[in-house]
Design a protein around this motif. Structure first.
Motif, PDB file in Angstrom:
ATOM      1  N   LYS A  67      53.762  56.978  39.791  1.00 16.60           N
ATOM      2  CA  LYS A  67      54.405  55.870  40.489  1.00 16.60           C
ATOM      3  C   LYS A  67      54.092  55.958  41.973  1.00 16.60           C
ATOM      4  O   LYS A  67      54.242  57.012  42.585  1.00 16.60           O
ATOM      5  CB  LYS A  67      55.920  55.925  40.248  1.00 16.60           C
ATOM      6  N   VAL A  68      53.644  54.853  42.529  1.00 20.92           N
ATOM      7  CA  VAL A  68      53.298  54.848  43.949  1.00 20.92           C
ATOM      8  C   VAL A  68      53.968  53.663  44.642  1.00 20.92           C
ATOM      9  O   VAL A  68      53.940  52.536  44.150  1.00 20.92           O
ATOM     10  CB  VAL A  68      51.757  54.837  44.160  1.00 20.92           C
ATOM     11  N   ARG A  69      54.598  53.962  45.777  1.00 20.25           N
ATOM     12  CA  ARG A  69      55.195  52.887  46.563  1.00 20.25           C
ATOM     13  C   ARG A  69      54.126  52.327  47.506  1.00 20.25           C
ATOM     14  O   ARG A  69      53.228  53.050  47.923  1.00 20.25           O
ATOM     15  CB  ARG A  69      56.382  53.421  47.387  1.00 20.25           C
ATOM     16  N   CYS A  70      54.240  51.031  47.785  1.00 25.24           N
ATOM     17  CA  CYS A  70      53.216  50.449  48.657  1.00 25.24           C
ATOM     18  C   CYS A  70      53.783  49.281  49.443  1.00 25.24           C
ATOM     19  O   CYS A  70      54.777  48.678  49.042  1.00 25.24           O
ATOM     20  CB  CYS A  70      52.020  49.981  47.832  1.00 25.24           C
ATOM     21  N   ASP A  71      53.151  48.990  50.572  1.00 21.72           N
ATOM     22  CA  ASP A  71      53.548  47.818  51.349  1.00 21.72           C
ATOM     23  C   ASP A  71      52.868  46.556  50.827  1.00 21.72           C
ATOM     24  O   ASP A  71      53.434  45.479  50.854  1.00 21.72           O
ATOM     25  CB  ASP A  71      53.174  48.015  52.828  1.00 21.72           C
ATOM     26  N   HIS A  72      51.633  46.730  50.377  1.00 18.20           N
ATOM     27  CA  HIS A  72      50.875  45.576  49.891  1.00 18.20           C
ATOM     28  C   HIS A  72      50.119  45.926  48.631  1.00 18.20           C
ATOM     29  O   HIS A  72      49.634  47.048  48.482  1.00 18.20           O
ATOM     30  CB  HIS A  72      49.853  45.126  50.943  1.00 18.20           C
ATOM     31  N   MET A  73      50.013  44.931  47.760  1.00 14.67           N
ATOM     32  CA  MET A  73      49.192  45.089  46.567  1.00 14.67           C
ATOM     33  C   MET A  73      48.078  44.038  46.646  1.00 14.67           C
ATOM     34  O   MET A  73      48.327  42.858  46.850  1.00 14.67           O
ATOM     35  CB  MET A  73      50.038  44.845  45.314  1.00 14.67           C
ATOM     36  N   ILE A  74      46.825  44.530  46.519  1.00 16.85           N
ATOM     37  CA  ILE A  74      45.674  43.630  46.540  1.00 16.85           C
ATOM     38  C   ILE A  74      45.038  43.793  45.168  1.00 16.85           C
ATOM     39  O   ILE A  74      44.760  44.932  44.766  1.00 16.85           O
ATOM     40  CB  ILE A  74      44.645  44.053  47.610  1.00 16.85           C
ATOM     41  N   ALA A  75      44.823  42.717  44.443  1.00 18.86           N
ATOM     42  CA  ALA A  75      44.379  42.925  43.067  1.00 18.86           C
ATOM     43  C   ALA A  75      43.378  41.899  42.609  1.00 18.86           C
ATOM     44  O   ALA A  75      43.349  40.756  43.075  1.00 18.86           O
ATOM     45  CB  ALA A  75      45.585  42.919  42.130  1.00 18.86           C
ATOM     46  N   GLU A  76      42.551  42.326  41.682  1.00 14.26           N
ATOM     47  CA  GLU A  76      41.684  41.384  40.985  1.00 14.26           C
ATOM     48  C   GLU A  76      42.509  40.694  39.902  1.00 14.26           C
ATOM     49  O   GLU A  76      43.548  41.203  39.482  1.00 14.26           O
ATOM     50  CB  GLU A  76      40.508  42.155  40.367  1.00 14.26           C
ATOM     51  N   VAL A  77      41.983  39.569  39.467  1.00 13.49           N
ATOM     52  CA  VAL A  77      42.681  38.737  38.496  1.00 13.49           C
ATOM     53  C   VAL A  77      43.137  39.523  37.266  1.00 13.49           C
ATOM     54  O   VAL A  77      44.253  39.350  36.770  1.00 13.49           O
ATOM     55  CB  VAL A  77      41.750  37.567  38.092  1.00 13.49           C
ATOM     56  N   ASN A  78      42.292  40.431  36.794  1.00 15.62           N
ATOM     57  CA  ASN A  78      42.615  41.141  35.563  1.00 15.62           C
ATOM     58  C   ASN A  78      43.797  42.102  35.676  1.00 15.62           C
ATOM     59  O   ASN A  78      44.270  42.627  34.680  1.00 15.62           O
ATOM     60  CB  ASN A  78      41.390  41.906  35.053  1.00 15.62           C
ATOM     61  N   TYR A  79      44.255  42.349  36.899  1.00 21.29           N
ATOM     62  CA  TYR A  79      45.410  43.234  37.074  1.00 21.29           C
ATOM     63  C   TYR A  79      46.706  42.438  37.234  1.00 21.29           C
ATOM     64  O   TYR A  79      47.764  43.005  37.450  1.00 21.29           O
ATOM     65  CB  TYR A  79      45.199  44.132  38.293  1.00 21.29           C
ATOM     66  N   LEU A  80      46.583  41.119  37.165  1.00 21.90           N
ATOM     67  CA  LEU A  80      47.759  40.267  37.376  1.00 21.90           C
ATOM     68  C   LEU A  80      48.019  39.403  36.147  1.00 21.90           C
ATOM     69  O   LEU A  80      48.313  38.219  36.252  1.00 21.90           O
ATOM     70  CB  LEU A  80      47.541  39.393  38.629  1.00 21.90           C
ATOM     71  N   GLU A  81      47.896  40.044  35.007  1.00 22.01           N
ATOM     72  CA  GLU A  81      47.955  39.312  33.744  1.00 22.01           C
ATOM     73  C   GLU A  81      49.219  38.479  33.595  1.00 22.01           C
ATOM     74  O   GLU A  81      49.182  37.352  33.111  1.00 22.01           O
ATOM     75  CB  GLU A  81      47.841  40.293  32.581  1.00 22.01           C
ATOM     76  N   SER A  82      50.358  39.045  34.044  1.00 21.96           N
ATOM     77  CA  SER A  82      51.607  38.322  33.828  1.00 21.96           C
ATOM     78  C   SER A  82      51.695  37.068  34.692  1.00 21.96           C
ATOM     79  O   SER A  82      52.585  36.255  34.506  1.00 21.96           O
ATOM     80  CB  SER A  82      52.794  39.245  34.083  1.00 21.96           C
ATOM     81  N   TYR A  83      50.767  36.901  35.611  1.00 24.58           N
ATOM     82  CA  TYR A  83      50.785  35.700  36.455  1.00 24.58           C
ATOM     83  C   TYR A  83      49.724  34.679  36.058  1.00 24.58           C
ATOM     84  O   TYR A  83      49.589  33.650  36.696  1.00 24.58           O
ATOM     85  CB  TYR A  83      50.587  36.090  37.929  1.00 24.58           C
ATOM     86  N   HIS A  84      48.972  34.990  34.998  1.00 22.39           N
ATOM     87  CA  HIS A  84      47.913  34.069  34.597  1.00 22.39           C
ATOM     88  C   HIS A  84      48.472  32.729  34.163  1.00 22.39           C
ATOM     89  O   HIS A  84      49.439  32.665  33.430  1.00 22.39           O
ATOM     90  CB  HIS A  84      47.097  34.661  33.438  1.00 22.39           C
ATOM     91  N   ASN A  85      47.839  31.695  34.601  1.00 20.48           N
ATOM     92  CA  ASN A  85      48.241  30.361  34.189  1.00 20.48           C
ATOM     93  C   ASN A  85      47.209  29.833  33.211  1.00 20.48           C
ATOM     94  O   ASN A  85      47.388  29.871  32.004  1.00 20.48           O
ATOM     95  CB  ASN A  85      48.375  29.490  35.437  1.00 20.48           C
ATOM     96  N   ASN A  86      46.091  29.376  33.697  1.00 19.77           N
ATOM     97  CA  ASN A  86      45.059  28.939  32.765  1.00 19.77           C
ATOM     98  C   ASN A  86      43.675  29.306  33.274  1.00 19.77           C
ATOM     99  O   ASN A  86      43.485  29.607  34.446  1.00 19.77           O
ATOM    100  CB  ASN A  86      45.137  27.420  32.541  1.00 19.77           C
ATOM    101  N   THR A  87      42.734  29.304  32.368  1.00 19.95           N
ATOM    102  CA  THR A  87      41.372  29.666  32.690  1.00 19.95           C
ATOM    103  C   THR A  87      40.526  28.410  32.671  1.00 19.95           C
ATOM    104  O   THR A  87      40.569  27.645  31.732  1.00 19.95           O
ATOM    105  CB  THR A  87      40.828  30.662  31.642  1.00 19.95           C
ATOM    106  N   GLU A  88      39.788  28.212  33.723  1.00 25.65           N
ATOM    107  CA  GLU A  88      38.903  27.055  33.788  1.00 25.65           C
ATOM    108  C   GLU A  88      37.726  27.310  32.863  1.00 25.65           C
ATOM    109  O   GLU A  88      37.159  28.398  32.871  1.00 25.65           O
ATOM    110  CB  GLU A  88      38.390  26.925  35.217  1.00 25.65           C
ATOM    111  N   GLU A  89      37.369  26.323  32.108  1.00 19.53           N
ATOM    112  CA  GLU A  89      36.302  26.566  31.154  1.00 19.53           C
ATOM    113  C   GLU A  89      34.925  26.506  31.792  1.00 19.53           C
ATOM    114  O   GLU A  89      34.683  25.702  32.682  1.00 19.53           O
ATOM    115  CB  GLU A  89      36.396  25.574  30.006  1.00 19.53           C
ATOM    116  N   ASP A  90      34.042  27.368  31.302  1.00 26.30           N
ATOM    117  CA  ASP A  90      32.645  27.284  31.665  1.00 26.30           C
ATOM    118  C   ASP A  90      32.408  27.242  33.170  1.00 26.30           C
ATOM    119  O   ASP A  90      31.744  26.340  33.675  1.00 26.30           O
ATOM    120  CB  ASP A  90      32.048  26.023  31.033  1.00 26.30           C
ATOM    121  N   PHE A  91      32.981  28.165  33.871  1.00 24.67           N
ATOM    122  CA  PHE A  91      32.784  28.178  35.313  1.00 24.67           C
ATOM    123  C   PHE A  91      31.291  28.355  35.609  1.00 24.67           C
ATOM    124  O   PHE A  91      30.682  27.552  36.255  1.00 24.67           O
ATOM    125  CB  PHE A  91      33.628  29.266  35.956  1.00 24.67           C
ATOM    126  N   HIS A  92      30.702  29.448  35.123  1.00 29.25           N
ATOM    127  CA  HIS A  92      29.255  29.443  35.009  1.00 29.25           C
ATOM    128  C   HIS A  92      28.790  30.444  33.959  1.00 29.25           C
ATOM    129  O   HIS A  92      29.458  31.431  33.680  1.00 29.25           O
ATOM    130  CB  HIS A  92      28.519  29.618  36.346  1.00 29.25           C
TER     131      HIS A  92
END
Lengths: 207, 503
Positions: free
Chosen positions: B289-314
């Motif tokens: 467990k680590v305490r932090c002031d800020h969390m910077i994350a890639e999309v895959n680490y924020l799964e619970s916040y996913h809304n929708n995926t745009e299709e065929d981006f490229h």
């Protein structure tokens, strides 16, 4: 003879944390020793010009920058190495046992063209300490089994045998570089720094 | 094993390029940084891997929201790797997001400014080729290429030259709002227009604004001739996957800690702020467990916040072939090329097919991404069927192929101290990654310097117990002692006596 180009040799130092990798390179290059242990911060690589058999070469000695602590050394660190130094602590048998996996890791990541003959040099550090736990016999037996790797027992603190070890390292690296030179299939690199320097000299750098 | 920190300023989740730049910038100014990655490798969607690692890349994609429709041909391709010598297998560097850099682009400038160039080596991209009416041709972008080309008429040469030298000096007219309208003023032929769109501005968008179009044009023209008269692009040896690792190295040199194979387990919130994170530790049942002031994350680490995926981006396709590129790309021999020795084969490939822009890289062993005699072609397009059709011309001697879709993911509102990094973008180069990291850094660390030059390696003083928190030497001092070598300088020997402690 005169047209011989300047040789830059990349040497990387591997081994468990706390065995004295940074101290060894710091002793060799800067003739300094700090007795406090601090997980490596700020150590990147050091360079030193040395004469090897009448040839001037620049050794670029790369530290792990502390990334070995959590096994997060990326493949980029290993690329293009001409010699690999494996360091253990003569008072800590576990660090000696780890040499096997450090060697394997190097061969996988660096993927040298001829893995069986790639130059490794083994250094047992901290022989100034009383509580020695890895005997020279045991270390030599392991080195002999790995295609006769050169082995040195050193003290970074007292500068014992450090220079000797690095002479061997430089010679092995130069030999390796000469061997791979034959396979050179890569065109000239672009020197971004040179261009950078030219710009700063002309005085239009961002200040 | 050492202990992970219990409290840091920044936890950065993911080692992709944008996150790695940001982590390095923070560590560089002395902030405490813990960077974690759920994968066994660096780089996330910007990574590179050899054939042995393809399997773990595949496993990682199975839980990815950014990369989907991953397909290998043949499907169990790792079995076919046995046909290569053991040492050859490691000579493939498959770069998932392989991109050249503009010689004057933001990424190149940042690498030079921060001195991260010391961890990388670069080559000029030898040539720029486009497929026009089903034929490969060199894009006559430089004066030399232009005169050497037999595929454009004398009149076209004159028009192209006129465009390349005059276009940026044109006074912007008020009636013109799109780049297409602007192009009309130069009375270019269809072929030349196609060259400009596919290979100079890398955009076939009909309503591309004049402003955006000119910015792209300016970038190309200013890059041309910076390091090579014939090329506007640089290429990182071993592929652009090396860039993230260069910044990760810089982060480590300045005390940042990176751990691979440590997935994020849980995010702890208090009043809509992240207070701490729980991280799974490999071979241990107790998470850290680590305490932090800020969390910077890639999309895959924020799964619970996913809304929708745009299709065929490229869509991306990577083809590994058993051939020399010369056999695949049958281009005219440039008249000048013979004088300047054998022409390197690696190139940028572009095309506009059925209105869709395609671009990619064709690389031989000079790129250090393949063994001798093998080639890697990477292509991308926003339209999958077009890419499938187009890529077939490279696939005749294909050893294996890998294809996937890069998508954009929309997230719901994030806690106030959480920032999400951008996903891979379609356009070449990494302006987006640099801009994102720089803007975020300036927001979270105002008044601090953005990736100042690293001190010369020999000028870095190793901290001691007494000065455990001492930051690396001020870069300005390092600049002053620029001439000093790694050996004893006056500066460092003074520092030495200051640091020395009697034992």
């Amino acid at each position: 003879m005169a047209s011989r180009k300047k040789v830059l040799l990349k040497v990387i130092i591997l081994g468990d944390s706390g065995v004295g990798k940074t101290s060894l390179m710091n002793q060799y290059v800067n003739k300094r020793f700090s007795s406090q242990y601090k997980a490596t911060i700020g150590a990147d690589f050091l360079t030193k010009e040395v004469l090897v058999d009448d040839r001037m070469v620049t050794l670029q000695i790369w530290d792990t920058a502390g990334q070995e602590r959590f096994q997060s050394l990326g493949v980029a660190f290993y690329r293009g190495a001409d010699c690999c130094v494996l360091v253990y602590d003569t008072t800590a048998p576990n660090t000696f046992k780890s040499l096997e996996s450090w060697r394997d890791e190097f061969l996988i990541q660096a993927s040298p063209r001829d893995p069986d003959n790639f130059p490794f040099v083994v250094i047992g550090n901290k022989i100034d300490l009383e509580n020695r736990a890895v005997t020279p016999k045991r270390a030599q037996a392991w080195c002999a089994a790995k295609n006769d790797l050169p082995h040195f027992e050193c003290s970074a603190k007292e500068a014992t045998k450090v220079d000797e070890a690095f002479v061997t390292i430089a010679r092995a690296a130069l030999q390796q570089e000469a061997d791979t030179e034959l396979y050179k299939e890569v065109p000239e690199r672009v020197d971004l720094r040179r261009n950078d320097a030219a710009r700063s000299n002309s005085g239009d750098c961002a200040c | 094993m050492d202990e992970l920190p219990k409290k840091v300023d920044f936890v950065v989740c993911g080692t992709g390029l944008p996150c790695s730049i940001f982590a390095a910038a923070c560590a560089r100014i002395g902030k405490s940084v813990l960077q974690i990655d759920r994968n066994t490798f660096y780089g996330s969607e910007w990574s590179n891997f050899n054939m042995k690692e393809a399997k773990s890349w595949k496993a990682s994609c199975e839980s990815s929201k950014v990369i989907s429709n991953l397909k290998f041909t043949p499907s169990e391709c790792w079995d076919t790797f046995e046909m290569f010598l053991r040492t050859e297998q490691y000579r493939f560097n498959i770069n998932v997001d392989n991109s050249p850099l503009f010689s004057t682009g933001k990424m190149t400038e940042l690498l030079i400014q921060s001195k991260a160039t010391r961890y990388l080596s670069f080559k000029n991209v030898a040539s720029l080729k486009t497929v026009y009416e089903d034929e490969f041709m060199s894009v006559p972008a430089s004066r030399a290429d232009l005169f050497a080309s037999k595929r454009v008429t004398v009149i076209e040469k004159r028009k192209m030259m006129n465009f390349l030298t005059k276009s940026l000096q044109e006074e912007p007219s008020e009636e013109i709002s799109t780049f297409d309208q602007f192009l009309e003023r130069f009375k270019l032929t269809e072929k030349l227009k196609s060259f400009v769109k596919s290979s100079i501005i890398f955009s076939n968008t009909e309503d591309l604004s004049l402003y955006d179009g000119l910015a792209k044009l300016k970038k190309f023209i200013s890059s041309l001739g910076k390091y090579s008269a014939a090329s506007a692009f640089l290429y990182a040896s071993y592929g652009s996957g090396e860039l993230a690792q260069a910044f990760a190295r810089m982060c480590a040199v300045f005390g940042g800690i990176t751990v691979l194979e440590y997935p994020l387990k849980e995010i702890f919130l208090e009043d809509d702020l992240v207070t701490s994170l729980s991280i799974s530790v490999p071979e241990s049942s107790t998470p850290h467990k680590v305490r932090c002031d800020h969390m910077i994350a890639e999309v895959n680490y924020l799964e619970s916040y996913h809304n929708n995926t745009e299709e065929d981006f490229h869509q991306v396709i990577i083809i590994l072939t058993d051939d020399d590129l010369k056999k695949i790309i049958k281009d005219e021999k440039l008249a000048l090329a013979e004088d300047s020795g054998p022409e390197p084969d690696h190139c940028i490939i572009t095309a506009i097919v059925d209105g869709h822009h395609i671009w990619g890289l064709a690389l031989d062993s000079s790129s250090s991404t393949t063994p001798k005699g093998k080639s890697i072609v990477t292509l991308r397009c926003r339209h999958k069927p077009t890419l499938d059709k187009f890529s077939s011309k490279f696939a005749t001697d294909s050893l294996w192929q890998m294809e996937f879709t890069n998508s954009k993911v929309h997230l719901n509102d994030l806690p106030a101290n959480v920032q999400v990094s951008p996903t891979v973008q379609f356009d070449p180069d990494y302006d987006y990654a640099v801009s994102w990291a720089e803007n975020l850094f300036k927001k979270l660390c105002p008044e601090e310097e953005w990736l100042p030059p690293m001190p010369e390696p020999g000028d870095i003083i190793f901290p001691t117990d007494e000065e455990g928190e001492k930051k690396p030497e001020d870069p300005k001092d390092a600049e002053e002692s620029k001439d000093s070598t790694a050996k004893n300088t006056e500066n460092s020997s003074q520092e030495e006596s200051a640091n020395a402690k009697e034992t």
